[in-house]
Design a protein around this motif. Structure first.
Motif, mmCIF file in Angstrom:
data_model
loop_
_atom_site.group_PDB
_atom_site.id
_atom_site.type_symbol
_atom_site.label_atom_id
_atom_site.label_comp_id
_atom_site.label_asym_id
_atom_site.label_seq_id
_atom_site.Cartn_x
_atom_site.Cartn_y
_atom_site.Cartn_z
ATOM 1 N N LEU A 85 38.787 5.352 1.722
ATOM 2 C CA LEU A 85 37.521 5.797 2.279
ATOM 3 C C LEU A 85 36.422 5.494 1.268
ATOM 4 O O LEU A 85 36.556 5.792 0.091
ATOM 5 N N GLU A 86 35.353 4.885 1.713
ATOM 6 C CA GLU A 86 34.282 4.499 0.794
ATOM 7 C C GLU A 86 32.936 4.681 1.476
ATOM 8 O O GLU A 86 32.766 4.319 2.641
ATOM 9 N N LEU A 87 31.996 5.274 0.743
ATOM 10 C CA LEU A 87 30.668 5.544 1.283
ATOM 11 C C LEU A 87 29.620 5.272 0.214
ATOM 12 O O LEU A 87 29.920 5.309 -0.986
ATOM 13 N N PRO A 88 28.361 5.004 0.628
ATOM 14 C CA PRO A 88 27.277 4.909 -0.353
ATOM 15 C C PRO A 88 27.173 6.192 -1.170
ATOM 16 O O PRO A 88 27.332 7.294 -0.627
ATOM 17 N N ALA A 89 26.919 6.051 -2.458
ATOM 18 C CA ALA A 89 26.841 7.222 -3.339
ATOM 19 C C ALA A 89 25.776 8.208 -2.871
ATOM 20 O O ALA A 89 25.937 9.425 -3.015
ATOM 21 N N GLN A 90 24.678 7.694 -2.306
ATOM 22 C CA GLN A 90 23.614 8.576 -1.839
ATOM 23 C C GLN A 90 24.117 9.529 -0.756
ATOM 24 O O GLN A 90 23.815 10.722 -0.766
ATOM 25 N N LEU A 91 24.918 9.002 0.185
ATOM 26 C CA LEU A 91 25.448 9.845 1.256
ATOM 27 C C LEU A 91 26.414 10.890 0.717
ATOM 28 O O LEU A 91 26.443 12.032 1.187
ATOM 29 N N VAL A 92 27.213 10.517 -0.279
ATOM 30 C CA VAL A 92 28.170 11.453 -0.863
ATOM 31 C C VAL A 92 27.428 12.583 -1.578
ATOM 32 O O VAL A 92 27.754 13.769 -1.403
ATOM 33 N N LEU A 93 26.431 12.243 -2.362
ATOM 34 C CA LEU A 93 25.646 13.271 -3.053
ATOM 35 C C LEU A 93 24.953 14.186 -2.054
ATOM 36 O O LEU A 93 24.948 15.420 -2.217
ATOM 37 N N ASN A 94 24.362 13.604 -1.019
ATOM 38 C CA ASN A 94 23.667 14.407 -0.018
ATOM 39 C C ASN A 94 24.614 15.345 0.717
ATOM 40 O O ASN A 94 24.242 16.483 1.049
ATOM 41 N N PHE A 95 25.838 14.892 0.981
ATOM 42 C CA PHE A 95 26.819 15.729 1.667
ATOM 43 C C PHE A 95 27.072 17.020 0.897
ATOM 44 O O PHE A 95 27.226 18.097 1.483
ATOM 45 N N TYR A 96 27.121 16.926 -0.428
ATOM 46 C CA TYR A 96 27.402 18.087 -1.266
ATOM 47 C C TYR A 96 26.131 18.816 -1.716
ATOM 48 O O TYR A 96 26.196 19.722 -2.539
ATOM 49 N N GLY A 97 24.983 18.402 -1.174
ATOM 50 C CA GLY A 97 23.744 19.111 -1.477
ATOM 51 C C GLY A 97 22.991 18.615 -2.691
ATOM 52 O O GLY A 97 22.058 19.281 -3.156
ATOM 53 N N TYR A 98 23.371 17.441 -3.203
ATOM 54 C CA TYR A 98 22.672 16.866 -4.354
ATOM 55 C C TYR A 98 21.698 15.786 -3.879
ATOM 56 O O TYR A 98 22.048 14.975 -3.010
ATOM 57 N N PRO A 99 20.503 15.723 -4.448
ATOM 58 C CA PRO A 99 19.595 14.621 -4.117
ATOM 59 C C PRO A 99 20.024 13.356 -4.849
ATOM 60 O O PRO A 99 20.695 13.431 -5.884
ATOM 61 N N TYR A 100 19.646 12.204 -4.311
ATOM 62 C CA TYR A 100 19.921 10.962 -5.030
ATOM 63 C C TYR A 100 18.770 10.706 -5.989
ATOM 64 O O TYR A 100 17.596 10.809 -5.610
ATOM 65 N N PRO A 101 19.058 10.384 -7.254
ATOM 66 C CA PRO A 101 17.992 10.227 -8.249
ATOM 67 C C PRO A 101 17.038 9.087 -7.929
ATOM 68 O O PRO A 101 17.465 8.006 -7.516
ATOM 69 N N GLU A 102 15.754 9.339 -8.139
ATOM 70 C CA GLU A 102 14.732 8.324 -7.900
ATOM 71 C C GLU A 102 14.309 7.611 -9.179
ATOM 72 O O GLU A 102 13.664 6.577 -9.122
ATOM 73 N N HIS A 103 14.630 8.181 -10.332
ATOM 74 C CA HIS A 103 14.284 7.540 -11.605
ATOM 75 C C HIS A 103 15.288 7.989 -12.668
ATOM 76 O O HIS A 103 16.178 8.812 -12.398
ATOM 77 N N ARG A 104 15.153 7.442 -13.870
ATOM 78 C CA ARG A 104 16.128 7.672 -14.926
ATOM 79 C C ARG A 104 16.229 9.135 -15.320
ATOM 80 O O ARG A 104 17.318 9.638 -15.619
ATOM 81 N N GLY A 105 15.106 9.849 -15.306
ATOM 82 C CA GLY A 105 15.130 11.258 -15.669
ATOM 83 C C GLY A 105 15.986 12.068 -14.713
ATOM 84 O O GLY A 105 16.820 12.882 -15.141
ATOM 85 N N GLN A 106 15.802 11.855 -13.419
ATOM 86 C CA GLN A 106 16.608 12.567 -12.431
ATOM 87 C C GLN A 106 18.071 12.154 -12.531
ATOM 88 O O GLN A 106 18.976 12.978 -12.365
ATOM 89 N N ARG A 107 18.312 10.880 -12.808
ATOM 90 C CA ARG A 107 19.696 10.401 -12.964
ATOM 91 C C ARG A 107 20.383 11.134 -14.110
ATOM 92 O O ARG A 107 21.546 11.549 -14.003
ATOM 93 N N ARG A 108 19.651 11.336 -15.199
ATOM 94 C CA ARG A 108 20.215 12.035 -16.360
ATOM 95 C C ARG A 108 20.527 13.497 -16.019
ATOM 96 O O ARG A 108 21.605 14.010 -16.355
ATOM 97 N N VAL A 109 19.605 14.170 -15.346
ATOM 98 C CA VAL A 109 19.780 15.580 -15.026
ATOM 99 C C VAL A 109 20.932 15.792 -14.043
ATOM 100 O O VAL A 109 21.761 16.694 -14.214
ATOM 101 N N ILE A 110 21.013 14.955 -12.999
ATOM 102 C CA ILE A 110 22.080 15.095 -12.009
ATOM 103 C C ILE A 110 23.424 14.744 -12.631
ATOM 104 O O ILE A 110 24.447 15.392 -12.344
ATOM 105 N N SER A 111 23.455 13.752 -13.522
ATOM 106 C CA SER A 111 24.695 13.399 -14.221
ATOM 107 C C SER A 111 25.186 14.570 -15.064
ATOM 108 O O SER A 111 26.384 14.885 -15.072
ATOM 109 N N GLN A 112 24.267 15.228 -15.757
ATOM 110 C CA GLN A 112 24.641 16.383 -16.570
ATOM 111 C C GLN A 112 25.190 17.507 -15.696
ATOM 112 O O GLN A 112 26.170 18.168 -16.062
#
Length: 207
Positions: A85-112
């Motif tokens: 089973l394979e899906l775009p990462a954005q859809l997977v994050l959204n399913f669990y209530g996480y936003p998809y990062p729009e820039h490097r700062g958000q990517r860092r925070v969501i990764s943490q």
């Protein structure tokens, strides 16, 4: 013979382990950005839902009804037993209530947040607060840049001469404060202060 409770507990343990694998896959995706999709483990919460949806959509009458709805079925348009089973990462994050990062700062925070979570059911209040602080930083910088542009004496060098102090408490602001403290300590250290001597600044003096 296993009891119903034993079977439920086994399924729960299996789901939590699979969700942990999916958290790791999302974390690696956000850190590297090598792929736009992530593999969804079969026994994860999302994996179970995907299999259920695909079995349902394999029924002609239900699929005909679903096609009349304003719903994008492209991501689910596979055979029910298709693997992996394979899906775009954005859809997977959204399913669990996480936003998809729009820039490097958000990517860092969501990764943490993902790195510190044991499961997707962990509270996300701290993540929401961290993202809010990043947005506050962006707005503060945008306001300051706009003020520079509105200045009659504006030039291309204005931004280089302007000090942007972030006080939101975000990781950007914290990194800025730590950097400023380190720079202050360096400029107060004896080796640095010794550079005030004229001989120490003359080319060829330290041969």
């Amino acid at each position: 013979m296993p009891t119903t409770l034993d079977v439920l507990e086994q399924g729960r343990a299996q789901r939590l382990a699979a969700d942990g694998q999916l958290i790791s896959a999302l974390f690696n995706h956000l850190k590297s950005g090598d792929s736009t999709t992530v593999q969804v483990p079969e026994h994860s919460s999302l994996g179970c839902w995907l299999q259920l949806y695909r079995r349902a959509l394999s029924r002609p009458h239900l699929r005909a009804w679903a096609m009349r709805l304003p719903v994008d079925l492209a991501g689910l348009d596979e055979q029910p037993d298709a693997a992996p089973l394979e899906l775009p990462a954005q859809l997977v994050l959204n399913f669990y209530g996480y936003p998809y990062p729009e820039h490097r700062g958000q990517r860092r925070v969501i990764s943490q947040a993902l790195d510190q979570s044991n499961s997707f059911v962990d509270p996300k209040a701290r993540l929401d607060d961290r993202l809010k602080r990043l947005n506050q930083d962006q707005q503060q910088i945008a306001d300051q840049l706009q003020a520079l542009l509105d200045d009659d004496d504006f030039s291309l060098f204005s931004s280089y001469k302007t000090y942007f102090k972030l006080d939101s408490g975000s990781f950007w602001a914290t990194a800025q404060q730590i950097g400023a403290a380190l720079l202050d300590a360096i400029t107060r250290s004896p080796p640095f202060l010794a550079l005030d001597a004229v001989d120490g600044l003359q080319p060829g003096a330290q041969q």
